[in-house]
Design a protein around this motif. Structure first.
Motif, PDB file in Angstrom:
ATOM      1  N   VAL A 122     -18.378 -24.564 -42.595  1.00  0.00           N
ATOM      2  CA  VAL A 122     -19.041 -23.290 -42.281  1.00  0.00           C
ATOM      3  C   VAL A 122     -19.812 -22.790 -43.501  1.00  0.00           C
ATOM      4  O   VAL A 122     -19.315 -22.859 -44.639  1.00  0.00           O
ATOM      5  N   VAL A 168     -14.745 -13.565 -26.594  1.00  0.00           N
ATOM      6  CA  VAL A 168     -14.668 -14.821 -27.356  1.00  0.00           C
ATOM      7  C   VAL A 168     -15.347 -15.910 -26.541  1.00  0.00           C
ATOM      8  O   VAL A 168     -15.526 -15.771 -25.320  1.00  0.00           O
ATOM      9  N   THR A 228      -6.339 -15.912 -37.549  1.00  0.00           N
ATOM     10  CA  THR A 228      -7.703 -16.402 -37.288  1.00  0.00           C
ATOM     11  C   THR A 228      -8.482 -16.495 -38.591  1.00  0.00           C
ATOM     12  O   THR A 228      -8.193 -15.791 -39.563  1.00  0.00           O
ATOM     13  N   TRP A 229      -9.468 -17.370 -38.608  1.00  0.00           N
ATOM     14  CA  TRP A 229     -10.434 -17.366 -39.708  1.00  0.00           C
ATOM     15  C   TRP A 229     -11.341 -16.157 -39.512  1.00  0.00           C
ATOM     16  O   TRP A 229     -11.605 -15.759 -38.381  1.00  0.00           O
ATOM     17  N   VAL A 268      -8.563 -16.015 -30.365  1.00  0.00           N
ATOM     18  CA  VAL A 268      -9.664 -16.289 -31.305  1.00  0.00           C
ATOM     19  C   VAL A 268      -9.178 -17.071 -32.520  1.00  0.00           C
ATOM     20  O   VAL A 268      -8.091 -16.830 -33.047  1.00  0.00           O
ATOM     21  N   GLU A 269     -10.019 -18.024 -32.955  1.00  0.00           N
ATOM     22  CA  GLU A 269      -9.669 -18.846 -34.126  1.00  0.00           C
ATOM     23  C   GLU A 269     -10.669 -18.654 -35.272  1.00  0.00           C
ATOM     24  O   GLU A 269     -10.407 -19.072 -36.403  1.00  0.00           O
ATOM     25  N   MET A 270     -11.805 -18.042 -34.969  1.00  0.00           N
ATOM     26  CA  MET A 270     -12.758 -17.720 -36.033  1.00  0.00           C
ATOM     27  C   MET A 270     -13.605 -16.537 -35.573  1.00  0.00           C
ATOM     28  O   MET A 270     -14.242 -16.606 -34.532  1.00  0.00           O
ATOM     29  N   VAL A 271     -13.550 -15.455 -36.393  1.00  0.00           N
ATOM     30  CA  VAL A 271     -14.344 -14.260 -36.122  1.00  0.00           C
ATOM     31  C   VAL A 271     -15.557 -14.282 -37.054  1.00  0.00           C
ATOM     32  O   VAL A 271     -15.400 -14.419 -38.270  1.00  0.00           O
ATOM     33  N   LEU A 272     -16.740 -14.186 -36.465  1.00  0.00           N
ATOM     34  CA  LEU A 272     -17.981 -14.207 -37.243  1.00  0.00           C
ATOM     35  C   LEU A 272     -18.504 -12.774 -37.308  1.00  0.00           C
ATOM     36  O   LEU A 272     -18.681 -12.125 -36.264  1.00  0.00           O
ATOM     37  N   PHE A 279     -14.246 -18.780 -30.611  1.00  0.00           N
ATOM     38  CA  PHE A 279     -14.970 -17.967 -31.589  1.00  0.00           C
ATOM     39  C   PHE A 279     -15.230 -16.567 -31.036  1.00  0.00           C
ATOM     40  O   PHE A 279     -15.447 -16.403 -29.831  1.00  0.00           O
ATOM     41  N   LEU A 331      -9.621 -25.350 -37.893  1.00  0.00           N
ATOM     42  CA  LEU A 331      -9.178 -24.377 -36.890  1.00  0.00           C
ATOM     43  C   LEU A 331      -7.689 -24.554 -36.578  1.00  0.00           C
ATOM     44  O   LEU A 331      -7.018 -23.594 -36.182  1.00  0.00           O
ATOM     45  N   LEU A 357     -24.654 -15.559 -31.021  1.00  0.00           N
ATOM     46  CA  LEU A 357     -24.152 -16.873 -31.429  1.00  0.00           C
ATOM     47  C   LEU A 357     -25.031 -17.911 -30.756  1.00  0.00           C
ATOM     48  O   LEU A 357     -25.185 -17.898 -29.525  1.00  0.00           O
TER      49      LEU A 357
END
Ligand code: ING
Length: 312
Positions: A7, A159, A230-231, A189-193, A167, A277, A114
């Motif tokens: 990322v 998500v 989560t990331w 969720v595993e990655m929050v942008l 995401f 993840l 996204l």
């Protein structure tokens, strides 16, 4: 099979009120080129990445205000960015001011999208928590008129399944509210942008030390990551815009809550991290196994009440 995604966090330096969309997009493409060279598959840009943080200005002229918004996405200004990302096969997310036609009415949102590796917009989020105020406030050292220019978003915290993971997105002030992460956490969720534009000074407390704002910046995203397994990728627009400084401090946060990559400057700067993840799993399956540990029967005030109600 580990689910590792490289990322890129593409922090942007300042955009002046006079800067064209082309100035912004050219710099975003430059960051995308760097991300390509470093093998990134996903790149996250800031909130309101195409313009200066215009809510600091009190504007009453409708044309001037609407000139800060995009009525289509992609559009002529952003197509080069979409084209370059598609050429590279890189997915990306960025924030912008959106005018949306809904049921024959025009709505103004602080939005983020996204875009997948093939250049398709697969997700849109519209900012829920709008900080600041809706009228010019002479008592402030500078304005923060998000409540004047934007409507509360109507998407909620969704998500999307993508790149073999789950995401989510939020924007700036959303990151300060635990509900933001928890609603996405309850969807796995595993990655929050997220992108942010955060003034380095407090317009209502001149003596607030900058170190405290930096601390709060980290605190919010570290807590959100850890408490939901989560990331979190939190990317700033930074530096001095027409004399007003925005915080940097972009960061990539591990589900443990640890910051594993952080910008060092207030300019255009790419940070990169290999995010597995599967690192979410331990937290989601032990300490934050929501199904085993949460007690919603005791949480009713969180959705049933807006402000504080003190005991008599
Ligand atoms: N900016 C700021 C943010 O939430 C703010 C507003 C700053 C609120 C500091 C409270 C304290 O980071 C945006 N754009 O939401």
């Amino acid at each position: 099979m580990p689910r590792v995604i490289r990322v890129g966090g593409a922090q942007m330096g300042p955009l002046q009120k006079s800067d064209s969309r082309k100035v912004a997009v050219d710099r975003m493409i430059g960051l995308l080129d760097q991300a390509r060279a470093r093998g990134c598959r996903l790149v996250v840009f800031p909130e309101l990445a195409l313009t200066t943080f215009f809510p600091r200005w009190n504007m009453d002229d409708k044309r001037e205000v609407d000139g800060c918004f995009e009525t289509q996405m992609p559009n002529a200004a952003t197509k080069p960015l979409f084209d370059r990302a598609k050429e590279y096969g890189i997915a990306f997310a960025f924030g912008y001011a959106e005018i949306a036609e809904e049921n024959g009415e025009r709505h103004h949102y602080n939005a983020s999208i996204l875009v997948d590796e093939a250049g398709n917009i697969i997700g849109k989020y519209r900012k829920t928590h709008l900080p600041g105020h809706s009228e010019f406030d002479p008592g402030r050292s500078f304005q923060h008129l998000e409540k004047k220019y934007f409507e509360v978003g109507n998407t909620g915290f969704r998500v999307w399944r993508f790149m073999d993971g789950i995401f989510g997105m939020c924007i700036c002030n959303d990151r300060r509210w635990p509900e933001t992460y928890r609603v996405m956490g309850l969807q796995g969720v595993e990655m929050v942008l997220l992108g942010f534009n955060t003034p380095s000074a407090n317009s209502q407390r001149a003596d607030e030390p900058r170190e405290l704002r930096d601390f709060h910046n980290d605190l919010c995203v570290q807590a959100g990551a850890y408490q939901n397994g989560t990331w979190v990728v939190a990317i700033a627009k930074a530096g001095v815009e027409d004399g007003h400084e925005l915080l940097g401090g972009s960061a990539i946060v591990h589900p443990s809550g640890q910051i594993i990559a952080r910008t060092q400057t207030s300019g255009d700067e790419l940070i990169v991290a290999d995010c597995d993840l599967d690192d979410c799993n331990f937290y989601k399956e032990t300490i934050f196994d929501f199904a085993r540990h949460r007690r919603p029967e005791h949480y009713g005030l969180i959705t049933g009440q807006t402000g504080v109600v003190r005991p008599d």
